[in-house]
Design an enzyme around this catalytic site. Structure first.
Site, PDB file in Angstrom:
ATOM      1  N   CYS A  89       0.787  -1.230   0.000  1.00 46.78           N
ATOM      2  CA  CYS A  89       0.000   0.000   0.000  1.00 46.78           C
ATOM      3  C   CYS A  89       0.830   1.297   0.000  1.00 46.78           C
ATOM      4  CB  CYS A  89      -0.969  -0.072   1.183  1.00 46.78           C
ATOM      5  SG  CYS A  89      -2.391   1.000   0.954  1.00 46.78           S
ATOM      6  N   HIS A 130      -3.593  -5.619   2.542  1.00 47.81           N
ATOM      7  CA  HIS A 130      -3.199  -5.815   3.933  1.00 47.81           C
ATOM      8  C   HIS A 130      -3.813  -7.144   4.374  1.00 47.81           C
ATOM      9  CE1 HIS A 130      -2.069  -1.541   4.380  1.00 47.81           C
ATOM     10  NE2 HIS A 130      -3.169  -1.251   3.725  1.00 47.81           N
TER      11      HIS A 130
HETATM   12  N1  GLN Z   1      -2.355   6.771   2.622  1.00 50.61           N
HETATM   13  C1  GLN Z   1      -2.470   6.004   1.444  1.00 50.61           C
HETATM   14  C2  GLN Z   1      -3.852   6.034   0.846  1.00 50.61           C
HETATM   15  O1  GLN Z   1      -4.808   6.315   1.526  1.00 50.61           O
HETATM   16  C3  GLN Z   1      -2.021   4.584   1.703  1.00 50.61           C
HETATM   17  C4  GLN Z   1      -2.951   3.860   2.650  1.00 50.61           C
HETATM   18  C5  GLN Z   1      -2.453   2.504   3.068  1.00 50.61           C
HETATM   19  O2  GLN Z   1      -1.245   2.251   3.174  1.00 50.61           O
HETATM   20  N2  GLN Z   1      -3.403   1.643   3.395  1.00 50.61           N
HETATM   21  O3  GLN Z   1      -4.005   5.766  -0.313  1.00 50.61           O
END
Ligand code: GLN
Length: 248
Positions: free
Chosen positions: A95, A196
């Site tokens: 992510c 995740h």
């Molecule tokens: N902050 C980033 C987004 O919202 C990554 C989020 C994450 O790592 N789940 O796209």
């Protein structure tokens, strides 16, 4: 050599939804097979490591704020990470970590967090913070040489564009873009994904792909891993798969 060496970057800042658990899974699957697994940690202001000495570099996900916090430090590591990647070190990115290896991540306020630019994709978050891709996701991959469904949980605002070699095709969920057809980014020594979970707990084949890659690279031979008993993992996968497919 029956040993793999991993560098886990920013575990104190980028650890959404138990992303650090991915390291526990890799080390568990190594331990079960008598493979030594060394996991070093690196975070802001640690002395710069020799990135090329690692078989795998891992970066988890984080909120926009954490991504901003680590940004300068990550940029300082750019040359070392690039050298390692070009030398065959595996990059495993979740992510926020995925986004920051591309050209940039533009957050909901329109601020650009520069990426390392190792890959050509870029990510832009919608200006409304309410528009996020959230929920369980299943993608179909074939990078292990056979068809493997990969299951996880996504929660991101960022829309990643310009991916030429995705990790998989979206079966249920969003992926790189809202309602999109593809998820993640893949190269022989790169797995970058929005999943995740932690991702590896639900997808033993991904762990084994990376362990086998690392061992094969250091030994110069193709290493086939001894199978493990994944009965429980497979039963959990089955439940989630059925749940996700029944929505369609
Ligand atoms: N902050 C980033 C987004 O919202 C990554 C989020 C994450 O790592 N789940 O796209």
């Amino acid at each position: 050599m029956n040993k793999i060496k991993i560098l886990h970057m920013y575990s104190d800042m980028l650890d959404l939804y138990g992303d650090s658990g991915n390291m526990e899974i890799i080390s568990y699957r190594c331990r079960k097979r008598g493979i030594e697994c060394i996991i070093d940690k690196y975070s802001i202001d640690s002395p710069e490591p020799d990135f090329t000495s690692y078989d795998l570099i891992y970066i988890g996900g984080g909120a926009d704020l954490e991504q901003q916090h680590i940004s300068d430090d990550l940029l300082r590591c750019r040359d070392g990470i690039e050298k390692a990647y070009r030398n065959g070190t595996f990059l495993f990115l979740i992510c926020g970590g995925y986004q920051l290896m591309g050209k940039y991540y533009r957050d909901a306020d329109g601020n650009d967090i520069p990426g390392l630019g190792l890959f050509n994709y870029y990510t832009v978050a919608p200006s409304s913070r309410k528009k996020r891709c959230i929920g369980n996701i299943m993608i179909r991959t074939s990078f292990t040489g056979k068809k493997v469904d990969v299951i996880g949980f996504e929660n991101h605002g960022g829309q990643t564009q310009g991916v030429k070699t995705p990790l998989g095709e979206v079966i249920s969920g969003n992926g790189n873009t809202t309602g999109g057809s593809h998820e993640g980014y893949f190269e022989k020594n790169v797995i970058a994904t929005y999943l995740h979970g932690p991702c590896l707990a639900k997808n033993p084949e991904i762990s084994d792909y990376m362990i086998s890659y690392c061992l094969s690279r250091s030994s110069g031979e193709t290493i086939k891993l001894a199978p493990l008993d994944d009965k429980l993992e497979n039963e959990c996968r089955k439940v989630m798969k059925e749940r996700l497919l029944s929505r369609h």
